[in-house]
Design an enzyme around this catalytic site. Structure first.
Site, PDB file in Angstrom:
ATOM      1  N   SER A 222       0.829  -1.201   0.000  1.00 58.85           N
ATOM      2  CA  SER A 222       0.000   0.000   0.000  1.00 58.85           C
ATOM      3  C   SER A 222       0.865   1.252   0.000  1.00 58.85           C
ATOM      4  O   SER A 222       2.025   1.207   0.404  1.00 58.85           O
ATOM      5  CB  SER A 222      -0.864   0.012   1.257  1.00 58.85           C
ATOM      6  OG  SER A 222      -2.118  -0.539   0.959  1.00 58.85           O
ATOM      7  N   GLY A 260      -2.716  -0.337  -4.178  1.00 57.42           N
ATOM      8  CA  GLY A 260      -1.539   0.178  -3.488  1.00 57.42           C
ATOM      9  C   GLY A 260      -0.979   1.475  -4.025  1.00 57.42           C
ATOM     10  O   GLY A 260       0.072   1.935  -3.563  1.00 57.42           O
ATOM     11  N   ARG A 305      -7.225   3.548  -2.022  1.00 61.93           N
ATOM     12  CA  ARG A 305      -6.746   4.822  -1.478  1.00 61.93           C
ATOM     13  C   ARG A 305      -6.609   5.907  -2.553  1.00 61.93           C
ATOM     14  O   ARG A 305      -6.978   7.066  -2.319  1.00 61.93           O
ATOM     15  CB  ARG A 305      -5.371   4.564  -0.843  1.00 61.93           C
ATOM     16  CG  ARG A 305      -4.704   5.747  -0.215  1.00 61.93           C
ATOM     17  CD  ARG A 305      -3.221   5.431   0.065  1.00 61.93           C
ATOM     18  NE  ARG A 305      -3.036   4.100   0.588  1.00 61.93           N
ATOM     19  CZ  ARG A 305      -3.061   3.788   1.873  1.00 61.93           C
ATOM     20  NH1 ARG A 305      -3.216   4.739   2.766  1.00 61.93           N
ATOM     21  NH2 ARG A 305      -2.901   2.541   2.266  1.00 61.93           N
ATOM     22  N   CYS A 381      -8.892   7.992  25.768  1.00 64.67           N
ATOM     23  CA  CYS A 381      -8.054   7.733  26.947  1.00 64.67           C
ATOM     24  C   CYS A 381      -6.804   6.962  26.560  1.00 64.67           C
ATOM     25  O   CYS A 381      -6.605   5.816  26.987  1.00 64.67           O
ATOM     26  CB  CYS A 381      -8.848   6.942  27.973  1.00 64.67           C
ATOM     27  SG  CYS A 381     -10.286   7.829  28.503  1.00 64.67           S
ATOM     28  N   TYR A 411      -9.573   4.535   4.473  1.00 63.32           N
ATOM     29  CA  TYR A 411      -9.217   3.836   5.721  1.00 63.32           C
ATOM     30  C   TYR A 411      -9.421   4.700   6.970  1.00 63.32           C
ATOM     31  O   TYR A 411      -8.773   4.483   7.980  1.00 63.32           O
ATOM     32  CB  TYR A 411      -7.774   3.294   5.641  1.00 63.32           C
ATOM     33  CG  TYR A 411      -7.570   2.420   4.423  1.00 63.32           C
ATOM     34  CD1 TYR A 411      -8.168   1.170   4.360  1.00 63.32           C
ATOM     35  CD2 TYR A 411      -6.849   2.861   3.317  1.00 63.32           C
ATOM     36  CE1 TYR A 411      -8.021   0.367   3.226  1.00 63.32           C
ATOM     37  CE2 TYR A 411      -6.703   2.067   2.188  1.00 63.32           C
ATOM     38  CZ  TYR A 411      -7.284   0.827   2.148  1.00 63.32           C
ATOM     39  OH  TYR A 411      -7.150   0.050   1.037  1.00 63.32           O
TER      40      TYR A 411
HETATM   41  C1  LIG Z   1      -6.018  -7.367  -2.308  1.00 65.52           C
HETATM   42  C2  LIG Z   1      -6.063  -5.894  -2.165  1.00 65.52           C
HETATM   43  N1  LIG Z   1      -6.446  -5.153  -3.215  1.00 65.52           N
HETATM   44  C3  LIG Z   1      -6.511  -3.794  -3.139  1.00 65.52           C
HETATM   45  C4  LIG Z   1      -6.187  -3.130  -1.966  1.00 65.52           C
HETATM   46  C5  LIG Z   1      -6.299  -1.641  -1.936  1.00 65.52           C
HETATM   47  O1  LIG Z   1      -5.100  -1.008  -1.635  1.00 65.52           O
HETATM   48  P1  LIG Z   1      -4.992   0.570  -1.759  1.00 65.52           P
HETATM   49  O2  LIG Z   1      -6.139   1.163  -1.047  1.00 65.52           O
HETATM   50  O3  LIG Z   1      -3.688   0.879  -1.102  1.00 65.52           O
HETATM   51  O4  LIG Z   1      -5.013   0.895  -3.218  1.00 65.52           O
HETATM   52  C6  LIG Z   1      -5.758  -3.864  -0.854  1.00 65.52           C
HETATM   53  C7  LIG Z   1      -5.394  -3.176   0.397  1.00 65.52           C
HETATM   54  O5  LIG Z   1      -5.014  -3.699   1.382  1.00 65.52           O
HETATM   55  C8  LIG Z   1      -5.711  -5.286  -0.952  1.00 65.52           C
HETATM   56  O6  LIG Z   1      -5.329  -6.030   0.092  1.00 65.52           O
END
Ligand SMILES: Cc1ncc(COP(=O)(O)O)c(C=O)c1O
Length: 453
Positions: A222, A260, A305, A381, A411
């Site tokens: 990622s 990623g 993301r 806390c 996220y």
């Molecule tokens: C199999 C798979 N595909 C896609 C993603 C999406 O990753 P990103 O939000 O970093 O693009 C993830 C994230 O953990 C993943 O595990």
């Protein structure tokens, strides 16, 4: 404050307050309360389209096709799934719950993928009943589980095998390791000179009449800012595909390179450019297939993301402001201003979980005051309840100020919790000068409604 890491619709008005897609943040706070996740719809759509068109053009130019799946784990609501679909993306889900959201949004089953390293029978059956386009199998046991359930339903399940290539990426470099010590996928590396777990799995799928082997899946990490990792992983996957063809006579049609793609979180960060990375990967895979003497498969990718991260910000109200004297390593003292907001690690766990860095600004007004070194913290806390580790804020930051944290679209809400019994904030979409609630704020009744007394 225009430009990265803010969404394209964010800007300051002449009176110094910030607006998102034409809506003043003071109005957003008055109407929806704080904390609130604010999502710039046009920005989401533009990024989704940019990824699709860049990859379609680049892979089309080397003579093959590509599907872009929006990775719903980053943020999935019914409206968000619809936006993705309207922009020509498919939807990647990682649980029965995410699958339910995609189905509620009327995404056709054929355009949905189901991931997970420990899918339950119920999740697999739901996917089969919905006619999902692909189930990405993650272990030898799961291959048998999907085959058994497909037989039970009298259907043929379309599957991809998730492999681990040894290539890990994230940040500015990638590393390649021979053996994997993690829960996902099946390694392409033989344990002791024999057949690799990935090859065993592919051959095992081919033996089952209840399963249709679509292809091979690889996800390497990622927040990747260097495309070399994608190319290295693709090379390994394409070699495995050629080896499988040699062993079995079956040249699989599809390869998924996962998600990623990295984004800007701080001013000055440079996000991965979809056009550039699409061209680099397309040219690289074309060269690899030529060297291997195989035709090109159809590709797919799963960005999450990169589509939704920059489209979101979190709007907070400042509460307690406290100057704290800190001793530096060299023995001198300095002051750090702790700025507490009305949310925290329950609405964004990433700083506490990964040490993730974010950027914040006072957005309800402008300030001519000099800036001070500040740390934005939540109301939980935990001393690790940090929202922004380090940021320069105006010295006159005070209780009641509206503060926004940039690039929280991915996220944030999807990893949110009710820690300290805080109700989770709403997801508010903003477009063309108007706002609407996609997911409402939780109430105390929602929290107590689960408690059986
Ligand atoms: C199999 C798979 N595909 C896609 C993603 C999406 O990753 P990103 O939000 O970093 O693009 C993830 C994230 O953990 C993943 O595990």
């Amino acid at each position: 404050m225009t430009g990265a890491p803010w969404s394209s619709g964010v800007g300051r008005r002449p009176d110094g307050a910030v607006a998102v897609a034409g809506v003043d943040v003071r109005d957003l706070a008055a109407e929806h309360g704080t904390p609130a996740y604010v999502l710039d719809e046009a920005d989401f759509r533009t990024r989704a389209r940019a990824y699709r068109t860049a990859f379609e053009a680049a892979f089309g130019a080397v003579g093959t096709g590509v599907d872009v799946y929006y990775a719903g784990k980053a943020l999935l609501t019914v409206a968000v799934a619809r936006w993705a679909r309207e922009e020509g993306l498919r939807v990647d889900t990682a649980s029965g719950g995410e699958l339910a959201v995609a189905l509620r949004a009327e995404v056709p089953g054929a355009e949905i993928g189901l991931h997970g390293n420990n899918k339950s029978d119920a999740e697999i059956l739901r996917a089969l009943d919905a006619g999902v386009g692909r189930i990405i199998v993650d272990s030898l046991v799961e291959i048998e589980r999907v085959a058994r359930l497909a037989a039970e339903r009298g259907v043929v399940a379309p599957v991809m095998v998730r492999v681990t290539t040894g290539v890990h990426a994230g940040g500015h470099e990638y590393i390649a390791t021979a053996h994997e010590d993690q829960k996902f996928g099946l390694s392409v590396n033989p344990a002791s000179g024999g057949e690799s777990p990935a090859m065993t799995a592919l051959l095992q799928v081919l033996k089952h009449p209840e399963l249709r082997l679509l292809g091979i899946h690889s996800h390497i990490g990622s927040q990747i800012l260097d495309p070399d990792g994608f190319e290295a992983a693709a090379r390994v996957v394409l070699r495995l595909r050629a080896d499988l063809a040699e062993r079995s006579g079956v040249l699989v049609d599809e390869v998924d390179l996962g998600g990623g793609y990295g984004i800007a979180y701080l001013p000055g960060d440079v996000a991965l450019d979809p056009e550039r990375v699409a061209k680099d990967i397309a040219q690289s895979v074309a060269g690899v297939c030529q060297d291997l003497g195989t035709s090109l498969p159809r590709f797919s990718i799963e960005p999450g993301r990169a589509i939704v991260g920059p489209a979101g910000l979190t709007l907070y109200t400042v509460g307690t402001v406290k100057p704290v004297t800190v001793s530096a390593d060299d023995g001198t003292d300095f002051t750090r201003t702790y700025v507490s907001v009305d949310g925290g690690m329950s609405d964004n766990i990433r700083p506490a979980l990964y040490g993730a860095a974010y950027h914040a600004e006072v957005v309800g007004r402008s300030s001519a005051a000099e800036t001070v070194l500040a740390r934005v913290v939540g109301k939980h806390c935990e001393s690790g309840d940090i929202v922004v580790h380090e940021v320069q804020l105006p010295a006159d930051v005070r209780e009641g100020d509206l503060l926004a944290v940039a690039a929280t679209g991915a996220y944030g809400r999807s990893m949110a919790s009710n820690y300290n019994m805080l109700p989770r904030p709403p997801v508010v979409a903003v477009a063309d000068g108007a706002s609407r609630v996609l997911v409402r704020r939780e109430t105390e009744d929602d929290l107590l409604g689960l408690d059986q007394g």
